[in-house]
Structure formats: C-alpha cells, structure tokens
Design a protein around this motif. Sequence first.
Motif, short mmCIF file in Angstrom:
data_model
loop_
_atom_site.label_atom_id
_atom_site.label_comp_id
_atom_site.label_asym_id
_atom_site.label_seq_id
_atom_site.Cartn_x
_atom_site.Cartn_y
_atom_site.Cartn_z
N ALA A 1 0.82 -1.21 0.00
CA ALA A 1 0.00 0.00 0.00
C ALA A 1 0.86 1.26 0.00
N ALA A 2 2.01 1.19 0.67
CA ALA A 2 2.90 2.36 0.73
C ALA A 2 3.64 2.59 -0.58
N LEU B 1 -5.70 2.93 -1.66
CA LEU B 1 -6.32 1.63 -1.91
C LEU B 1 -7.28 1.26 -0.80
N GLY B 2 -8.41 0.69 -1.18
CA GLY B 2 -9.29 0.04 -0.22
C GLY B 2 -8.88 -1.42 -0.09
N LEU B 3 -9.37 -2.07 0.94
CA LEU B 3 -9.06 -3.49 1.17
C LEU B 3 -10.31 -4.20 1.67
N VAL B 4 -10.59 -5.35 1.08
CA VAL B 4 -11.70 -6.20 1.51
C VAL B 4 -11.09 -7.50 2.01
N MET B 5 -11.39 -7.86 3.26
CA MET B 5 -10.79 -9.01 3.91
C MET B 5 -11.82 -10.10 4.20
N ARG B 6 -11.32 -11.33 4.23
CA ARG B 6 -12.08 -12.44 4.83
C ARG B 6 -11.17 -13.11 5.85
N ARG C 1 -5.77 -1.16 8.79
CA ARG C 1 -6.49 0.12 8.69
C ARG C 1 -5.52 1.29 8.73
N ALA C 2 -4.36 1.09 9.32
CA ALA C 2 -3.35 2.15 9.34
C ALA C 2 -2.66 2.29 7.99
N ALA C 3 -2.74 1.25 7.16
CA ALA C 3 -2.03 1.25 5.88
C ALA C 3 -2.94 1.54 4.69
N PHE C 4 -4.22 1.21 4.79
CA PHE C 4 -5.14 1.34 3.66
C PHE C 4 -6.15 2.46 3.90
N ALA C 5 -6.67 3.00 2.81
CA ALA C 5 -7.63 4.10 2.91
C ALA C 5 -8.92 3.66 3.59
N ALA C 6 -9.33 2.42 3.36
CA ALA C 6 -10.53 1.88 3.99
C ALA C 6 -10.42 0.36 4.00
N VAL C 7 -10.93 -0.26 5.05
CA VAL C 7 -10.88 -1.72 5.17
C VAL C 7 -12.27 -2.22 5.52
N THR C 8 -12.72 -3.23 4.78
CA THR C 8 -14.02 -3.86 5.01
C THR C 8 -13.83 -5.35 5.25
N HIS D 1 -10.01 1.89 16.41
CA HIS D 1 -8.76 1.90 15.65
C HIS D 1 -8.42 3.32 15.19
N ALA D 2 -9.44 4.08 14.75
CA ALA D 2 -9.20 5.45 14.31
C ALA D 2 -8.73 6.33 15.46
N GLU D 3 -9.32 6.14 16.63
CA GLU D 3 -8.92 6.92 17.80
C GLU D 3 -7.47 6.61 18.18
N ARG D 4 -7.09 5.37 18.11
CA ARG D 4 -5.71 5.00 18.44
C ARG D 4 -4.73 5.61 17.44
N ARG D 5 -5.11 5.63 16.17
CA ARG D 5 -4.23 6.24 15.17
C ARG D 5 -4.08 7.74 15.42
N ARG D 6 -5.19 8.39 15.76
CA ARG D 6 -5.13 9.83 16.06
C ARG D 6 -4.27 10.10 17.28
N ASP D 7 -4.43 9.26 18.31
CA ASP D 7 -3.63 9.43 19.53
C ASP D 7 -2.15 9.25 19.23
N ALA D 8 -1.83 8.22 18.43
CA ALA D 8 -0.44 7.97 18.09
C ALA D 8 0.14 9.11 17.27
N ALA D 9 -0.68 9.65 16.35
CA ALA D 9 -0.22 10.76 15.52
C ALA D 9 0.01 12.01 16.37
N SER D 10 -0.88 12.26 17.30
CA SER D 10 -0.73 13.45 18.14
C SER D 10 0.50 13.34 19.03
N ARG D 11 0.80 12.14 19.50
CA ARG D 11 2.00 11.97 20.31
C ARG D 11 3.25 12.16 19.46
N GLY D 12 3.19 11.68 18.23
CA GLY D 12 4.35 11.82 17.35
C GLY D 12 4.59 13.24 16.90
N LEU D 13 3.54 14.08 16.86
CA LEU D 13 3.66 15.45 16.39
C LEU D 13 3.60 16.48 17.51
N ARG D 14 3.71 16.04 18.76
CA ARG D 14 3.58 16.97 19.87
C ARG D 14 4.73 17.97 19.87
#
Length: 397
Positions: free
Chosen positions: A284-285, A291-296, A306-313, A372-385
Amino acid sequence: MKNANNNSLPRIVRNSQRLWDDAATMPCSLGCVSCVDHPICGGAHNNASFFDCSDYCRCNDKATCDLVCRGNPKQFVERLREVNGLDLKNAPRAPIVSIEALPPMVPLIEHSTARVGTLNSPIVALPLHALLDINAGTLRYQDRDALSQKFGIDPNARLVISGVARDRRIERYWAATDRAAMLEQLAALDIALITPPNYSVLTDVPRTDNMHAMKRILMAAVEMMQAGLPTALHVNARTERDYERWAELIAERPEIQCLAFEFATGTGRGERLDWHVAQLSALAARVPQPLGLVMRGGMRALEPLRAAFAAVTMIDTDAFTKTRCRQEAQFRPDGKLVWRQHPTPRGAPIDTLLQQNVAALHSNHIILERTHAERRRDAASRGLRAPNRADRQAREG
C-alpha cells in the motif's frame, strides 16, 4: 484438482512452516540463481534445503501431473499460453470503474436454508460460485427478485460478490467457456463490489504454479472490470517478490482501486499472518493511489491494515456460520463480543437469530473501526507533539 493436494502423496516436509518463504532471514535456494524464471519469481527462501522449486513436484507420473511445472512439458506450454506467460504486466488494461464506499463489515450469506423471512441488511455478500451455472454459461437467477428470494435478502440490498472458495469451485469458473456473458449478466444486477476467484498460491508446489495462479487472478479481475463491475483485485502471494510484483503492477494501473485478501486459511496462521500484514502494508505504501481493502478472516490484522489502507471492510462469515450452529453473539460487560449456545426447537426457523447476529457483528465492527481510528489519532498526536523543555535541553546539551 491439483495433484499436490492429494493426501496419498508423500509430504515434502513434516513441518509445513519450513516452506514459508522469508527473504529477510533465509538464503535463496542454490538452484534459483540460474533459473530462467528468477527475475520475476525472485527465488525460494525457506528452511527446507531444496535445490530449487522443481523438487516440490512429488508426482510419480509426470505425464499425469496437473501442476504448472516443467515436469510435464506439453501441459506446461499449454498452461502458459492460456495466460500469455507469467509476466503480470502484459495483462490487458481495463477502464476505471468507480467503487462506492463500503461499511466496515458486510455479512456473507450462503443460502436461505432454515429461514422463512428476509434478512434486514442494507448490504450483503454472496459467494460468486453460488450465482453461476457454469455448465449453462449463465446466472442461476434471472433477476434481483429471484436472487433475493433464493438467499432470503432484501431485494434492494447492495451486493458484494466474493470469489473466495475451495479450489474445485473456482477451477470450474476458469474453465467456463463464456465468462464474458456471465459477467455481463452480473453487471446488470448493480453489484457494489466483486472479488475474483482466489486461485491457490500453495507453498508446496513449483513456483511456476504460483505465478500461473497469480496471473489467472489478475486476468479474471481484468475481465470483471472490462464488464463494468467494481472489482477488488485479490492479491494472493507466497513470497516478498510476489508482493513487489503486485505493487509494481498496481502502481501503473489506476483502475485498480481496491484489493482483496483472505486470512481464513494458511495466511492467517500465527506469525505468518503478521508477515502478510507487513507485506500488504508495504504494498500500500509503494503505490501512488489510495487503496481500499476487503478481507475475509484475520480479525487480528484489522487494526494494522487500517493504518495502511484508505478503507478496510471485513466480509464476515461468522454471523451466518455461527447462526447455522445455533450460537448467539453477545456483548460482555467489558464490551467484548462472545458467542454462546442458543438452541432452537427442531424445525424452527432461525431468521430472528441471524438478524440479531448480523446486527451484533455490525455494531462490533463499527466500534472496532472507531477504536482503531482513535488510536491512530492518539499515536499521531504523540508523534507530532510540540517539544517540551526536557527535549530542548537534551538537544542543546
């Protein structure tokens, strides 16, 4: 289908994990260096100590072997011709077909046995093989009403068609004489997304068989896009080089907007799941388009992907299979979803139980996506503090 799956044949190695390919920790097999296929294959890197991948063919009678391998030269040439060689990049191009956003979870419905009503779900997934009459070269159902009645779903529900199935089912799709006609009929059903058959990329067969399977997946996906179907390319892979080849192809083809992957079998085992997650994330990088991703399968892979793809279903099979086994989804006080036995009277329909389980899984996946989205935001905010006083003093010192 494949002789390599015949249980009467001897196993190559006692521990199949020794055949897992890992170029980061294992050397390339000696015979791979001079192999004509090495530029696209990349070689085998595992702990099995074979000279090259031709040692993976166990067939006593090469003339009856149906693997794509040089042990049976006549058939090998025929199989290469049917896919125009093993290079992915010479596959035909397709138009860009827009793909609408999908929810975080879509329930897979296999049939309507033991049900009498209609599932109230705005979107459902159906198995591709169940929709096609391969012998007749047509759909099994004339229109959406007939299809909805057969599967017990809302006639207005959005449809995701999943090509994941056992080999014997998806091999019949490849053998169909008029796939274009069947795909044209599928397109008339207003499909939200379709994934091509996931032709097996096995660990215990010659690499030429793997690359042939990958090429077939790509060609099936191209045919679907050419028919106007929103398509997710299924990226089966065995080695790091396989993922690199997929990335090189996708980077040159903006028509590929969504990928599909299946973790329910060998790819979902232990540390191998983590390896595939890392490879998918790297893929994806590498490509320019989101890219979206559809998983089974592979619930454990959801958050990192979810951290790597635009959307995951997630195409969820639990709601249907657990209902069929008379189990009910329940939330514990801590919010974790668990399954508990829910016996029903003999002959009683299971519509209510299925409806409840689908609703519970929908809720669970919405919660997971938000978490998952909240964790990504928290991680990003810590990285950009902003740097604090201690940080500045450390740099100045």
